[in-house]
Design a protein around this motif. Sequence first.
Motif, PDB file in Angstrom:
ATOM      1  N   ASP A 100      -1.275  -1.056  -2.054  1.00  0.00           N
ATOM      2  CA  ASP A 100      -0.770   0.191  -1.470  1.00  0.00           C
ATOM      3  C   ASP A 100      -1.757   1.355  -1.540  1.00  0.00           C
ATOM      4  OD1 ASP A 100       1.484  -1.023  -0.658  1.00  0.00           O
ATOM      5  OD2 ASP A 100       2.876   0.111  -1.925  1.00  0.00           O
ATOM      6  N   ASP A 101      -2.802   1.195  -2.317  1.00  0.00           N
ATOM      7  CA  ASP A 101      -3.857   2.211  -2.450  1.00  0.00           C
ATOM      8  C   ASP A 101      -3.270   3.586  -2.799  1.00  0.00           C
ATOM      9  OD1 ASP A 101      -6.296   3.387  -2.481  1.00  0.00           O
ATOM     10  OD2 ASP A 101      -6.594   3.417  -0.305  1.00  0.00           O
ATOM     11  N   ASP A 102      -2.669   3.676  -3.968  1.00  0.00           N
ATOM     12  CA  ASP A 102      -2.067   4.946  -4.405  1.00  0.00           C
ATOM     13  C   ASP A 102      -2.892   5.610  -5.500  1.00  0.00           C
ATOM     14  OD1 ASP A 102       0.436   5.708  -3.104  1.00  0.00           O
ATOM     15  OD2 ASP A 102       1.127   3.717  -3.709  1.00  0.00           O
ATOM     16  N   ASP A 103      -2.962   6.947  -5.429  1.00  0.00           N
ATOM     17  CA  ASP A 103      -3.725   7.701  -6.443  1.00  0.00           C
ATOM     18  C   ASP A 103      -2.831   8.195  -7.566  1.00  0.00           C
ATOM     19  OD1 ASP A 103      -5.745   7.367  -4.711  1.00  0.00           O
ATOM     20  OD2 ASP A 103      -5.883   9.455  -4.033  1.00  0.00           O
ATOM     21  N   MET A 104      -1.538   8.350  -7.274  1.00  0.00           N
ATOM     22  CA  MET A 104      -0.626   8.936  -8.264  1.00  0.00           C
ATOM     23  C   MET A 104       0.529   7.991  -8.548  1.00  0.00           C
ATOM     24  SD  MET A 104      -1.544  11.987  -9.177  1.00  0.00           S
ATOM     25  CE  MET A 104      -0.079  12.854  -9.752  1.00  0.00           C
ATOM     26  N   ARG A 105       0.907   7.910  -9.805  1.00  0.00           N
ATOM     27  CA  ARG A 105       2.065   7.101 -10.221  1.00  0.00           C
ATOM     28  C   ARG A 105       2.643   7.756 -11.463  1.00  0.00           C
ATOM     29  NH1 ARG A 105       5.414   3.154  -8.524  1.00  0.00           N
ATOM     30  NH2 ARG A 105       3.730   1.977  -7.544  1.00  0.00           N
ATOM     31  N   ARG A 106       3.930   7.915 -11.509  1.00  0.00           N
ATOM     32  CA  ARG A 106       4.610   8.492 -12.672  1.00  0.00           C
ATOM     33  C   ARG A 106       3.992   9.842 -13.070  1.00  0.00           C
ATOM     34  NH1 ARG A 106       4.840   2.849 -16.177  1.00  0.00           N
ATOM     35  NH2 ARG A 106       6.938   2.239 -15.658  1.00  0.00           N
ATOM     36  N   GLY A 107       3.622  10.607 -12.043  1.00  0.00           N
ATOM     37  CA  GLY A 107       3.134  11.969 -12.279  1.00  0.00           C
ATOM     38  C   GLY A 107       1.710  12.060 -12.786  1.00  0.00           C
ATOM     39  N   ARG A 108       0.971  10.974 -12.771  1.00  0.00           N
ATOM     40  CA  ARG A 108      -0.428  11.053 -13.202  1.00  0.00           C
ATOM     41  C   ARG A 108      -1.285  10.039 -12.430  1.00  0.00           C
ATOM     42  NH1 ARG A 108       0.175   9.013 -19.429  1.00  0.00           N
ATOM     43  NH2 ARG A 108       0.828   6.919 -18.975  1.00  0.00           N
ATOM     44  N   PRO A 109      -2.607  10.142 -12.569  1.00  0.00           N
ATOM     45  CA  PRO A 109      -3.460   9.240 -11.779  1.00  0.00           C
ATOM     46  C   PRO A 109      -3.137   7.774 -12.066  1.00  0.00           C
ATOM     47  CG  PRO A 109      -4.781  10.951 -12.814  1.00  0.00           C
ATOM     48  CD  PRO A 109      -3.397  11.095 -13.378  1.00  0.00           C
ATOM     49  N   THR A 110      -3.226   6.953 -11.035  1.00  0.00           N
ATOM     50  CA  THR A 110      -2.942   5.515 -11.204  1.00  0.00           C
ATOM     51  C   THR A 110      -3.994   4.879 -12.120  1.00  0.00           C
ATOM     52  OG1 THR A 110      -4.078   5.277  -9.082  1.00  0.00           O
ATOM     53  CG2 THR A 110      -1.704   5.100  -9.059  1.00  0.00           C
ATOM     54  N   ASN A 111      -3.655   3.718 -12.629  1.00  0.00           N
ATOM     55  CA  ASN A 111      -4.519   3.055 -13.617  1.00  0.00           C
ATOM     56  C   ASN A 111      -5.953   2.884 -13.112  1.00  0.00           C
ATOM     57  OD1 ASN A 111      -5.764   0.710 -15.089  1.00  0.00           O
ATOM     58  ND2 ASN A 111      -3.916   0.969 -16.304  1.00  0.00           N
TER      59      ASN A 111
ATOM     60  N   THR B 134       3.905  -4.915   7.324  1.00  0.00           N
ATOM     61  CA  THR B 134       3.538  -3.501   7.363  1.00  0.00           C
ATOM     62  C   THR B 134       2.713  -3.228   8.626  1.00  0.00           C
ATOM     63  OG1 THR B 134       3.626  -3.202   4.980  1.00  0.00           O
ATOM     64  CG2 THR B 134       2.203  -1.699   6.167  1.00  0.00           C
ATOM     65  N   GLY B 135       2.879  -2.030   9.173  1.00  0.00           N
ATOM     66  CA  GLY B 135       2.116  -1.684  10.380  1.00  0.00           C
ATOM     67  C   GLY B 135       2.915  -2.032  11.622  1.00  0.00           C
ATOM     68  N   GLN B 136       2.226  -2.572  12.579  1.00  0.00           N
ATOM     69  CA  GLN B 136       2.876  -2.833  13.860  1.00  0.00           C
ATOM     70  C   GLN B 136       3.764  -4.079  13.831  1.00  0.00           C
ATOM     71  OE1 GLN B 136       2.992  -0.750  16.505  1.00  0.00           O
ATOM     72  NE2 GLN B 136       2.055   0.510  14.910  1.00  0.00           N
TER      73      GLN B 136
ATOM     74  N   ALA C 148       4.374   6.587   6.595  1.00  0.00           N
ATOM     75  CA  ALA C 148       3.032   6.727   7.173  1.00  0.00           C
ATOM     76  C   ALA C 148       2.358   5.358   7.337  1.00  0.00           C
ATOM     77  CB  ALA C 148       2.180   7.629   6.277  1.00  0.00           C
ATOM     78  N   ALA C 149       2.635   4.456   6.390  1.00  0.00           N
ATOM     79  CA  ALA C 149       1.984   3.131   6.463  1.00  0.00           C
ATOM     80  C   ALA C 149       2.674   2.216   7.472  1.00  0.00           C
ATOM     81  CB  ALA C 149       1.996   2.479   5.080  1.00  0.00           C
ATOM     82  N   GLY C 150       3.793   2.666   8.025  1.00  0.00           N
ATOM     83  CA  GLY C 150       4.535   1.828   8.970  1.00  0.00           C
ATOM     84  C   GLY C 150       5.208   0.665   8.269  1.00  0.00           C
ATOM     85  N   LYS C 151       5.731   0.945   7.061  1.00  0.00           N
ATOM     86  CA  LYS C 151       6.403  -0.134   6.308  1.00  0.00           C
ATOM     87  C   LYS C 151       7.792  -0.387   6.831  1.00  0.00           C
ATOM     88  CE  LYS C 151       4.281  -0.578   1.915  1.00  0.00           C
ATOM     89  NZ  LYS C 151       4.420  -1.158   0.625  1.00  0.00           N
ATOM     90  N   LEU C 152       8.203  -1.645   6.667  1.00  0.00           N
ATOM     91  CA  LEU C 152       9.579  -2.001   6.977  1.00  0.00           C
ATOM     92  C   LEU C 152      10.429  -1.506   5.808  1.00  0.00           C
ATOM     93  CD1 LEU C 152      11.144  -3.679   9.064  1.00  0.00           C
ATOM     94  CD2 LEU C 152      10.581  -5.718   7.766  1.00  0.00           C
ATOM     95  N   THR C 153      11.252  -0.479   6.023  1.00  0.00           N
ATOM     96  CA  THR C 153      12.114   0.041   4.950  1.00  0.00           C
ATOM     97  C   THR C 153      13.535   0.155   5.496  1.00  0.00           C
ATOM     98  OG1 THR C 153      12.035   2.400   5.494  1.00  0.00           O
ATOM     99  CG2 THR C 153      10.208   1.537   4.164  1.00  0.00           C
ATOM    100  N   TRP C 154      14.484   0.397   4.576  1.00  0.00           N
ATOM    101  CA  TRP C 154      15.876   0.534   5.005  1.00  0.00           C
ATOM    102  C   TRP C 154      16.005   1.694   5.996  1.00  0.00           C
ATOM    103  CZ3 TRP C 154      18.060  -3.683   2.959  1.00  0.00           C
ATOM    104  CH2 TRP C 154      19.404  -3.935   3.297  1.00  0.00           C
ATOM    105  N   ILE C 155      15.179   2.731   5.776  1.00  0.00           N
ATOM    106  CA  ILE C 155      15.248   3.917   6.642  1.00  0.00           C
ATOM    107  C   ILE C 155      14.678   3.598   8.026  1.00  0.00           C
ATOM    108  CG2 ILE C 155      14.709   6.395   6.799  1.00  0.00           C
ATOM    109  CD1 ILE C 155      16.248   5.379   4.201  1.00  0.00           C
ATOM    110  N   SER C 156      13.563   2.830   8.053  1.00  0.00           N
ATOM    111  CA  SER C 156      12.976   2.532   9.371  1.00  0.00           C
ATOM    112  C   SER C 156      13.891   1.623  10.179  1.00  0.00           C
ATOM    113  CB  SER C 156      11.570   1.934   9.229  1.00  0.00           C
ATOM    114  OG  SER C 156      11.616   0.682   8.588  1.00  0.00           O
ATOM    115  N   VAL C 157      14.689   0.805   9.509  1.00  0.00           N
ATOM    116  CA  VAL C 157      15.579  -0.107  10.247  1.00  0.00           C
ATOM    117  C   VAL C 157      16.940   0.527  10.524  1.00  0.00           C
ATOM    118  CG1 VAL C 157      16.801  -2.334  10.130  1.00  0.00           C
ATOM    119  CG2 VAL C 157      14.416  -2.179   9.403  1.00  0.00           C
TER     120      VAL C 157
END
Length: 323
Positions: free
Chosen positions: A108-119, A183-185, A268-277
Amino acid sequence: MRAGLSFDFQNYVAERKSLVEDRLGKYLSADDPHELWESIRYSVLGVGKRVRALLCLAAAEAVAYGQKDERSLESRLARARELTLPCACAIEMLHAMSLIHDDLPCMDDDDMRRGRPTNHKVFGEAMALLSGDALLLLANEILLKESSEEIDPRNLIEVAGKFSSAAGATGMVGGQVADMLFTGQAYNQLDPKNAASVLRQIHARKTGALIKFSIWSGACLMGASNEILEAFEKYGEIVGLSFQVADDLLDVTGSIQALGKTPGKDLAAGKLTWISVYGIDESRRQLSAWETEGKAVLDKLKLSEDAVKPLQALLEFAIHRKN
Ligand code: GRG
């Protein structure tokens, strides 16, 4: 943490969280090689809601409520917590390693997790990958080596087997792979009915499998009857799906401060989520239906209202949480 039931949920959670935190600290006190353990402790200790560990302990205590013997209720509950703490900690370790890997640039390439920088932002990608690997194996070791001799070995073996299934291709790894593939298209090519069923599978495996295991394992280690185990599996499925759909909702309605991570990333990533469906309103309606269904599953059991109250409160929390 907030929940709608009348018992002191805050206090209930605080007491059990501190048991889990203390025990995790003991299990993670090694220091060689220093960088590895620093990275592991960074991602496991002092952070996280501990929902999965709480569910495991709550299920065990619910079973102990009904196992009347010469011991007082209080001592039966304390024993249930003690017997299942290694499993609850193993679950939190597995959860933490999945977050470390999930945040990597190749996922997922995330910089933040649990309020601080990812591992990987703090320790680098190679160390993040290896800490995750070490945590996964350590979790298995803790479950098998630290569990009390009072637990029926057949139950422990069954729990250890399901622990691996919840983590592996039939569970979290399989769910993560399906999540990546859609994910995506890709999901735009699915017709709405297929999208809904693919999505349910992804959620049930990526998030639901470990949550379901958390509840079932607490009960199994306590020698629960098949009737309770089956009902708790059903309940676990409901809690798992609810937890992930609430997460999908928070991705579009939550703030970075409350979430401790960047909102809007799934969208933004175009993930399949409950909200997108299904959209926001239908997702909220579904959550409310699961809340009712979960309560009915517990109500059917021959356990007292007090015995199942924490499990019920944890479902309410999973649904109404703000982070
Ligand atoms: C399990 C072998 C193995 C590998 C990992 C990356 C991966 C495979 C799976 C992804 C699993 C994943 C990250 C699912 C998302 C689950 C989710 C909603 C996480 C957030 O949980 P919270 O809110 O987090 O309980 P806290 O920070 O409170 O612990």
